[in-house]
Design an enzyme around this catalytic site. Structure first.
Site, PDB file in Angstrom:
ATOM      1  N   TYR A  91       2.229  -8.221  16.133  1.00 16.37           N
ATOM      2  CA  TYR A  91       2.883  -6.903  15.211  1.00 16.37           C
ATOM      3  C   TYR A  91       3.512  -5.914  16.046  1.00 16.37           C
ATOM      4  O   TYR A  91       4.706  -5.501  15.940  1.00 16.37           O
ATOM      5  CB  TYR A  91       1.656  -6.424  14.464  1.00 16.37           C
ATOM      6  CG  TYR A  91       1.977  -5.312  13.545  1.00 16.37           C
ATOM      7  CD1 TYR A  91       2.966  -5.359  12.515  1.00 16.37           C
ATOM      8  CD2 TYR A  91       1.296  -4.242  13.872  1.00 16.37           C
ATOM      9  CE1 TYR A  91       3.148  -4.154  11.700  1.00 16.37           C
ATOM     10  CE2 TYR A  91       1.456  -2.895  12.890  1.00 16.37           C
ATOM     11  CZ  TYR A  91       2.325  -3.060  11.823  1.00 16.37           C
ATOM     12  OH  TYR A  91       2.384  -1.884  11.071  1.00 16.37           O
TER      13      TYR A  91
ATOM     14  N   LYS B  22       7.307  -4.269  16.461  1.00 13.41           N
ATOM     15  CA  LYS B  22       7.584  -3.161  16.042  1.00 13.41           C
ATOM     16  C   LYS B  22       8.396  -2.237  17.281  1.00 13.41           C
ATOM     17  O   LYS B  22       9.487  -1.755  17.357  1.00 13.41           O
ATOM     18  CB  LYS B  22       6.320  -2.196  15.921  1.00 13.41           C
ATOM     19  CG  LYS B  22       5.652  -2.485  14.475  1.00 13.41           C
ATOM     20  CD  LYS B  22       6.674  -2.172  13.181  1.00 13.41           C
ATOM     21  CE  LYS B  22       6.058  -2.264  12.012  1.00 13.41           C
ATOM     22  NZ  LYS B  22       6.901  -2.250  10.887  1.00 13.41           N
TER      23      LYS B  22
ATOM     24  N   ILE C  78       8.630  -9.198  -2.971  1.00 10.86           N
ATOM     25  CA  ILE C  78       8.821 -10.468  -3.078  1.00 10.86           C
ATOM     26  C   ILE C  78       8.277 -11.347  -4.536  1.00 10.86           C
ATOM     27  O   ILE C  78       8.346 -12.322  -5.060  1.00 10.86           O
ATOM     28  CB  ILE C  78       8.397 -11.267  -1.844  1.00 10.86           C
ATOM     29  CG1 ILE C  78       8.749 -12.657  -1.906  1.00 10.86           C
ATOM     30  CG2 ILE C  78       6.658 -11.202  -1.873  1.00 10.86           C
ATOM     31  CD1 ILE C  78       8.657 -13.232  -0.256  1.00 10.86           C
TER      32      ILE C  78
ATOM     33  N   GLN D 130       0.736  -1.234   0.001  1.00 11.40           N
ATOM     34  CA  GLN D 130      -0.022   0.080  -0.125  1.00 11.40           C
ATOM     35  C   GLN D 130       1.010   1.462   0.249  1.00 11.40           C
ATOM     36  O   GLN D 130       0.646   2.115  -0.805  1.00 11.40           O
ATOM     37  CB  GLN D 130      -0.884   0.032   1.129  1.00 11.40           C
ATOM     38  CG  GLN D 130      -1.831   1.164   1.255  1.00 11.40           C
ATOM     39  CD  GLN D 130      -2.308   1.490   2.807  1.00 11.40           C
ATOM     40  OE1 GLN D 130      -1.514   1.173   3.493  1.00 11.40           O
ATOM     41  NE2 GLN D 130      -3.463   2.356   2.812  1.00 11.40           N
TER      42      GLN D 130
HETATM   43  C1  AKB Z   1      -2.289  -1.899  10.929  1.00  4.87           C
HETATM   44  O1  AKB Z   1      -3.565  -1.775  11.154  1.00  4.87           O
HETATM   45  O2  AKB Z   1      -1.897  -2.987  11.244  1.00  4.87           O
HETATM   46  C2  AKB Z   1      -1.405  -0.794  10.187  1.00  4.87           C
HETATM   47  C3  AKB Z   1      -0.914  -0.232  11.392  1.00  4.87           C
HETATM   48  C4  AKB Z   1      -1.804   0.798  12.310  1.00  4.87           C
HETATM   49  O3  AKB Z   1       0.263   0.002  11.627  1.00  4.87           O
HETATM   50  N1  AKB Z   1      -2.207   0.115   9.700  1.00  4.87           N
END
Ligand code: AKB
Length: 320
Positions: A143, A147, A36, A13
């Protein structure tokens, strides 16, 4: 000598739109797009394109040598919703790719790195409103964990080896030229395509879930501005809070209704609601504004108008 830029994850995106802008600024031949798998036809035709798995350090190095690359924008990542389904893969992609480019900078193959962090670094114990730059994090998603770890790796490589790595904590990014995949904030993109094509959207978050968001134009602007600012302005080497707007599904639906009178929305929260519930509602990005003069241009009203105008002009028929 002009910089030569490698974008890893250029078919995603943000990658598609960032690559386009970088090619305008640095020249088509100086921006090597990679992913990729093959991606956007226009992007592949407008300049060099290479197939690269961002977890494969040797291939990244070979491409850096082939084009004399000086900067890497690492955008390859697994986002929050998909990462919950594939925790191990998400950790591997998000962290291995980052350590690859950090090592390549440490070994002086490249001079500068951009790596995006996210509002996902925050968790249920974080203050929800005007979330400060430095505060309790404790994310509860895979996630988010990747991060937070990534941010501290960036800081470590900067402190220990002098690596010039720069980062932003992106809020949800809203675009109409390219679609996101696997994120919790994706509803705010899907809603526009569904409104245009069907006049109806079933939202996977509840109507009053407020999240920080930003129009793609502002996100691309912030990214390039941070990368172009003088080194001494970059006082933060984990990742900068970055903000523009905050809204709920109900509020964006009302804004769309101003243009598409019959637009209807219903709400059926799924597992992504639990992720959204742990994230901030709004972000304090005063450090970014003070250090390198960040300013956003688009609010909810101007963004909505711009997206719907562009979707209409381009008569966009993206399959849902
Ligand atoms: C997600 O929703 O995982 C991403 C973000 C906020 O990093 N758009």
């Amino acid at each position: 000598m002009s910089d030569v830029i490698l974008v890893l994850g250029a078919s995603g995106q943000i990658g598609i739109e960032l690559t386009k802008e970088l090619r305008i600024l640095y020249g088509n031949k100086n921006v090597i797009a990679s992913d990729i798998r093959k991606g956007d036809q226009k992007m592949m035709a407008s300049g060099p394109f290479e197939i690269i798995d961002a977890t494969d350090k040797e291939t990244i190095l070979a491409i850096i040598k082939k084009y004399n690359v000086t900067q890497v924008y690492l955008l390859a990542a697994m986002l929050s919703a998909t990462a919950e389904q594939h925790p191990q893969k998400a950790w591997d992609l998000n962290i291995t790719s980052l350590l690859n480019v950090l090592d390549l900078a440490k070994d002086k193959y490249i001079k500068q790195i951009y790596w995006p962090s996210s509002i996902a670094v925050f968790g249920p114990k974080t203050p929800k409103e005007n979330t400060p730059q430095n505060t309790i994090m404790q994310p509860s998603t895979v996630y988010g964990i990747s991060k937070v770890a990534g941010e501290f790796w960036c800081n470590y490589y900067h402190e220990k080896f002098g690596v010039d790595v720069r980062s932003l904590r992106y809020p949800g990014i809203i675009s109409w030229k390219s679609k996101p995949g696997g994120g919790t904030t994706d509803y705010a993109v899907d809603i526009f395509f569904n409104a245009m094509e069907k006049g109806f959207y079933q939202c996977f978050l509840s109507e009053n879930t407020r999240l920080p968001m930003m129009y793609m134009n502002d996100a691309v602007k912030a990214t390039i501005q941070l990368m172009q600012t003088d080194k001494e302005n970059v006082k933060n080497r984990t990742s900068y809070n970055l903000a523009a707007i905050s809204f709920t599904p109900k509020e964006i639906a009302l804004e769309i209704k101003k243009h598409i009178k019959d637009f209807k929305i219903s709400y059926q929260p799924d597992f992504r609601q639990q992720i959204a519930d742990t994230w901030p509602e709004s972000i304090d990005d005063s450090e970014a504004r003070a250090d390198w003069n960040w300013k956003h241009n688009f609010d909810l009203t101007s963004m909505t108008r711009d997206i719907l105008k562009n979707l209409k002009i381009n008569n966009l028929k993206i399959s849902l």
